[in-house]
Design an enzyme around this catalytic site. Sequence first.
Site, PDB file in Angstrom:
ATOM      1  N   HIS A  30     -50.844 -26.893  85.411  1.00 39.38           N
ATOM      2  CA  HIS A  30     -50.204 -26.175  84.311  1.00 39.38           C
ATOM      3  C   HIS A  30     -48.792 -25.759  84.678  1.00 39.38           C
ATOM      4  O   HIS A  30     -47.923 -25.667  83.829  1.00 39.38           O
ATOM      5  CB  HIS A  30     -51.052 -24.980  83.887  1.00 39.38           C
ATOM      6  CG  HIS A  30     -52.198 -25.397  83.034  1.00 39.38           C
ATOM      7  ND1 HIS A  30     -52.046 -25.666  81.701  1.00 39.38           N
ATOM      8  CD2 HIS A  30     -53.478 -25.677  83.333  1.00 39.38           C
ATOM      9  CE1 HIS A  30     -53.204 -26.069  81.209  1.00 39.38           C
ATOM     10  NE2 HIS A  30     -54.086 -26.085  82.184  1.00 39.38           N
ATOM     11  N   GLU A  32     -41.564 -64.346  71.013  1.00 34.53           N
ATOM     12  CA  GLU A  32     -41.107 -64.304  72.396  1.00 34.53           C
ATOM     13  C   GLU A  32     -40.952 -65.695  72.997  1.00 34.53           C
ATOM     14  O   GLU A  32     -40.588 -65.844  74.145  1.00 34.53           O
ATOM     15  CB  GLU A  32     -42.040 -63.437  73.254  1.00 34.53           C
ATOM     16  CG  GLU A  32     -43.496 -63.837  73.151  1.00 34.53           C
ATOM     17  CD  GLU A  32     -44.442 -62.840  73.804  1.00 34.53           C
ATOM     18  OE1 GLU A  32     -44.008 -62.090  74.685  1.00 34.53           O
ATOM     19  OE2 GLU A  32     -45.623 -62.826  73.417  1.00 34.53           O
ATOM     20  N   ASP A  40     -39.500 -61.918  77.490  1.00 36.31           N
ATOM     21  CA  ASP A  40     -39.948 -63.301  77.591  1.00 36.31           C
ATOM     22  C   ASP A  40     -39.001 -64.232  76.851  1.00 36.31           C
ATOM     23  O   ASP A  40     -38.705 -65.324  77.321  1.00 36.31           O
ATOM     24  CB  ASP A  40     -41.378 -63.449  77.065  1.00 36.31           C
ATOM     25  CG  ASP A  40     -42.403 -63.166  78.161  1.00 36.31           C
ATOM     26  OD1 ASP A  40     -42.026 -63.287  79.353  1.00 36.31           O
ATOM     27  OD2 ASP A  40     -43.555 -62.830  77.842  1.00 36.31           O
ATOM     28  N   CYS A  63     -39.175 -55.161  70.608  1.00 38.22           N
ATOM     29  CA  CYS A  63     -39.901 -54.278  71.512  1.00 38.22           C
ATOM     30  C   CYS A  63     -39.610 -54.552  72.986  1.00 38.22           C
ATOM     31  O   CYS A  63     -40.193 -53.943  73.852  1.00 38.22           O
ATOM     32  CB  CYS A  63     -41.408 -54.339  71.259  1.00 38.22           C
ATOM     33  SG  CYS A  63     -42.140 -55.921  71.654  1.00 38.22           S
TER      34      CYS A  63
END
Lengths: 537, 85
Positions: free
Chosen positions: A187, A428, A452, A499
Amino acid sequence: MVKCTGKSVLKGIAVGRLYVYRKKEFTLVKTHVDDVEGELKRFDLAVNEAERQLETLYQEALESVGEAEAKIFEVHGMMLEDEGYLEDIKDIIKNNCNAEYAVKEVGDNYSQMFAAMDNEYMRARSVDILDISNKVINILAGVGDDSIKSDEPVILLADDLTPSETISMDKDKVLAFVTIHGSANSHTAILARSLNLPSLVGTDVALLDEYHGQMAIVDGFQEELIINPLDDVLKELTERREAWISETESLRKLIGQDNVTTDGRKINVYCNIGGVEDVGRVLESDGGGIGLFRSEFLYLGRDSAPTEEEQFESYKAVLEKMNGKKVIIRTLDIGADKKADYLGLDPEENPALGYRAIRICLNQPDIFRTQLRAIYRASAYGTAAIMFPMIISVEEIRKIKGIVEEVKRELASEDIPMGDVELGIMIETPAAAVISDELAKEVEFFSIGTNDLTQYTLAIDRQNQKLESICDTHHPAILKLIQMTIENGHKENAWVGICGELASDTSLTKTFVDMGVDELSVSPTYVLGLRKAIREI
Amino acid sequence: MKSFQYTITDELGIHARPAGLLVKLAGGYQSDIVIVKDGKEANAKRIMALMGLSATKGTEITIKVDGPDEEDAAKAVEDFLKANL
């Protein structure tokens, strides 16, 4: 100059003097108490006072860091009301033991029980038990005031900090927390993040008195604590700190704002994630959705394929946490270069051009069906979309759609609720970009995977460092393919996103927006920076 | 007595926050509510015991409810588990 490494909880920089924080220590000894009734009464009063303090801490935390993080003090309150815990302590007191010692004994026992658990989260809770026990002991022993005695803000160096120590510290006096123990899950780490304090946990440093008052730097980017920095290091980091502060301030102002250009074009900025654990960062950075949920992580590092149930739970968890915002799940995208022995993939000369991704799914439809069933079942819990990787032909999409229809019919016959699921493909491969006019007729969206696409278009292996100098990610061939894909998508009313890594490259944001891109999906860290770039167009 | 089984699906298992909420919920019923994991029992009205079960994702737990309002209590606990854990 001393350099120590730790785990960074926030990427930022703090420069200031060290303050060596030690817990108030007093000798806690077992003493014989004759008046057991009186001692029990003293204990009850201390528990009441501790509950009152927790209530105050809860209110303070509520104001400074918000409800989600304040909740821990409410939980501490419940732990303190736990009858098992209270009874165990009272039992020891009844044997003529002083209350302080009884609380310590029981607190240590419970804490050890949690520390021994095989779950990292639960282990971190052992600190919570010690925290409430110490609170009661301090009240009993009349110890108080752990406040920082310094006129200027400091970098607080401690062995470990409990949540109540962290929250009750005067925030104006703390520049950063550095602890020797503690995890990124604690925490204290969470609070440090919500207070925007660059901090380190699990730091490799000794708690030496001589460090007290020395100049130091916490560099959250390099995950370092530098004690007694050389002048030039100090100067450089001070400048970087100023840059970081003005950057963060201007970016944080953008939370809740639209990704809109000056002439009113809106772009969706979504996030790339690997699993449910990344969703918190998406929400913190105000991501508008998930543009790429890499489902591979579910398949890697294990002996058998994940079951439908396991996958369903993961997808459902992400969809629920995103609360109606779009979540685009990319189906299995692995090949011979990844470790998943149960898929029985043979080693290949050239895995990037090999048996991978959708090629596996269409050839081993059982694996594919399991994933599709899991996604469609989860689709009832939010706004899910699916995209398929490594597409090169219209034929592949038709086959996929055939399987999708079968899966949907199957689920419908089992009366399983489903949401509307958009179907799209990754662009891609150069092949997909070139025939994107045909592909667009078959799908609702395109998502361009630039990593890619770059490697296949330029015939350059991304991993090969020798080729780094000629690997021009802004190569006109790639930009032309992107432009063509966007135009072809729009002709058939398919929306088009990006993306890959290029999506977060702000030197190209204007280019992409001018091409008409509808969505950019990036790592949560880049959301606000990208929003800023879009708003400046 | 009412009894049913449930498999934890929450990534973190029965952690502090849902344990706290479950204690609050259980406290609202007269019935005894016991959670059993691998033969180990925990009173659902005690947070430390609940967390002490270390019931992580995938764990099957048995819930036993016994008392005058067991029907309502079992229903409430089941709904809670489905929604939160």
